[in-house]
Motif scaffolding. Structure first.
Motif, PDB file in Angstrom:
ATOM      1  N   GLN A 330      -2.013  75.120  11.431  1.00 30.99           N
ATOM      2  CA  GLN A 330      -2.669  75.272  12.723  1.00 30.99           C
ATOM      3  C   GLN A 330      -1.680  75.487  13.869  1.00 30.99           C
ATOM      4  N   GLY A 331      -0.531  74.830  13.813  1.00 28.60           N
ATOM      5  CA  GLY A 331       0.443  75.001  14.888  1.00 28.60           C
ATOM      6  C   GLY A 331       0.879  76.446  15.029  1.00 28.60           C
ATOM      7  N   ILE A 332       1.132  77.091  13.900  1.00 32.47           N
ATOM      8  CA  ILE A 332       1.571  78.483  13.923  1.00 32.47           C
ATOM      9  C   ILE A 332       0.410  79.407  14.274  1.00 32.47           C
ATOM     10  N   LEU A 333      -0.762  79.154  13.675  1.00 34.63           N
ATOM     11  CA  LEU A 333      -1.922  80.004  13.926  1.00 34.63           C
ATOM     12  C   LEU A 333      -2.345  79.952  15.394  1.00 34.63           C
ATOM     13  N   VAL A 334      -2.475  78.743  15.923  1.00 33.56           N
ATOM     14  CA  VAL A 334      -2.852  78.609  17.329  1.00 33.56           C
ATOM     15  C   VAL A 334      -1.743  79.162  18.223  1.00 33.56           C
ATOM     16  N   GLY A 335      -0.491  79.020  17.774  1.00 38.06           N
ATOM     17  CA  GLY A 335       0.618  79.592  18.532  1.00 38.06           C
ATOM     18  C   GLY A 335       0.521  81.101  18.638  1.00 38.06           C
ATOM     19  N   VAL A 336       0.164  81.757  17.532  1.00 38.62           N
ATOM     20  CA  VAL A 336      -0.018  83.212  17.560  1.00 38.62           C
ATOM     21  C   VAL A 336      -1.169  83.580  18.490  1.00 38.62           C
ATOM     22  N   ARG A 337      -2.234  82.794  18.420  1.00 38.33           N
ATOM     23  CA  ARG A 337      -3.374  83.043  19.298  1.00 38.33           C
ATOM     24  C   ARG A 337      -2.973  82.883  20.765  1.00 38.33           C
ATOM     25  N   GLN A 338      -2.195  81.843  21.066  1.00 36.49           N
ATOM     26  CA  GLN A 338      -1.751  81.631  22.442  1.00 36.49           C
ATOM     27  C   GLN A 338      -0.764  82.714  22.890  1.00 36.49           C
ATOM     28  N   SER A 339      -0.029  83.290  21.942  1.00 32.81           N
ATOM     29  CA  SER A 339       0.833  84.424  22.288  1.00 32.81           C
ATOM     30  C   SER A 339       0.000  85.612  22.739  1.00 32.81           C
TER      31      SER A 339
END
Length: 401
Positions: A330-339
């Motif tokens: 989730q940290g990476i996935l949400v990070g990509v989304r926030q990017s």
């Protein structure tokens, strides 16, 4: 509600206050410095670049480390950036300071959303937590605008607002770092050795999350332009910082009610995609009515509040959908989304700044156009995933019996 949940909601509320307290001062401060309207977008964009560049990294750090400390470090960086901004007189240095603030504070929402998605397995309670967290940082932001509006009118040298903000954020970051609340995820706490392999799994994402993350670009491009350029538009139309503060405070309260009452109600009863489609259908209508209103303030306190209700519930809806994918941490996935949020916001502010200088109202028409595209895109997605949408509704109706 356990200790971690209460703590998350508290820091969400404080985030809203501490990050937004200086926002009412920006229009007056930049006008005092005689900075052209077209550069407003660049000042706003430099902070958003942080979301674009740093969100996946902050998310990945949260997957490896205790998210609580990562959040604390992000607040420290933001504080340093704001202090530099307040001390600087050179526009280039001010832009650099804004970028430092943005690069740093990008870590908060990424890790907040990631922790909630990973650690609350009951979908209904997870949606509630997302709604509560978003609501509290919105109401915190509303209070900050209200207080910031008064501060802007009271303080002669506005640079002290930014410097003071930085020092208060530093104090709060110390509280976070030394707070003993454990925010390690239940399922996706990574070891350093697995970090690279987990990061590589982004390439295995199904097309639907990629599709919705792409739409996030257009939504962020438009909605953040609407929110921030209305700040400047209100001031440039001759209203005071206090008027701005009261308006944003009202918007925040409405957003709070929308997230507490509307989002959980509809998320339980209809598929995320259907709810998102409805949101952007009405967002187009209410935003158009706002900008074509004969009286700006009456439009802001009627149609714009209705627009706010539609967009206030977007964030928990979108983040809730992210939690359904377990391919990528989730940290990476949400990070990509926030990017994607950062990219849309950055380009939106830059383009919006030039449009705002050319014709102030045109920046809002561009947002309406983008929202129409988003509505069409979600309509297409619903047609493709029709069975899933219908099944979700059918399951809800069966549960009610």
């Amino acid at each position: 509600m356990n200790k971690s949940s209460k703590y998350l909601l508290f820091i969400s509320f404080m985030y809203g206050i501490l990050i937004n307290i200086s926002n009412p001062a920006y229009p007056e401060y930049l006008r005092f410095l005689e900075i052209d309207d077209k550069f407003i977008g660049w000042f706003l964009a430099t902070a958003s670049i942080g979301l674009l560049l740093m969100s996946p990294l902050w998310g990945a750090l949260g997957d490896i480390l205790d998210r609580n400390k990562v959040i604390g470090y992000s607040f420290i960086g933001f504080a340093i950036g704001q202090i530099i901004f307040g001390l600087a007189s050179n526009p280039v240095l001010m832009l650099l300071a804004s970028m430092i603030s943005g690069l740093s504070i990008a870590g908060f929402l990424v890790n907040l959303y990631s922790y909630i998605n990973d650690s609350y397995k009951d979908e209904h309670f997870r949606n509630k937590m997302l709604s509560y967290a978003v609501s509290l940082y919105l109401v915190g932001g509303a209070l900050a605008y209200l207080g910031g509006g008064f501060l802007t009118e009271m303080i002669t040298n506005l640079r002290y607002i930014f410097i003071g903000q930085g020092f208060f954020v530093l104090l709060f970051s110390a509280y976070i770092i030394f707070e003993k609340t454990d925010l390690e995820d239940i399922d996706h706490h990574l070891t350093r050795s697995s970090f690279v392999s987990k990061l590589a799994k982004i390439k295995t994402l199904p097309w639907v999350p990629i599709y919705t993350i792409t739409l996030t670009f257009f939504i962020s491009f438009s909605h953040n332009n609407v929110k921030r350029f209305f700040d400047y538009y209100i001031i440039h139309e001759g209203y005071s910082s206090i008027d701005l503060g009261f308006n944003i405070f009202t918007v925040g309260i409405v957003s709070l009610l929308a997230n507490l009452l509307i989002a959980p109600f509809f998320l339980k009863r209809m598929h995320n995609f259907r709810f998102l489609q409805i949101q952007f259908f009405f967002a187009v209508i209410f935003l158009y009515l706002t900008i074509t209103s004969n009286n700006l303030m009456s439009g802001l306190y009627t149609y714009y509040l209705l627009y706010t209700i539609m967009l206030a519930v977007y964030e928990p809806t979108a983040i809730s959908f992210m939690s359904e994918n377990k391919t990528v941490p989730q940290g990476i996935l949400v990070g990509v989304r926030q990017s994607s949020v950062g990219l849309g916001t950055t380009l939106g502010f830059i383009i919006g700044g030039y449009l705002y200088e050319y014709d102030r109202i045109s920046v809002f028409y561009l947002s309406i156009f983008n929202f129409i595209l988003v509505f069409i895109a979600f309509s297409v997605l619903i047609m493709i995933k029709r069975k899933d949408v219908q099944r979700y509704r059918k399951n809800y109706l069966e549960e009610r019996k």
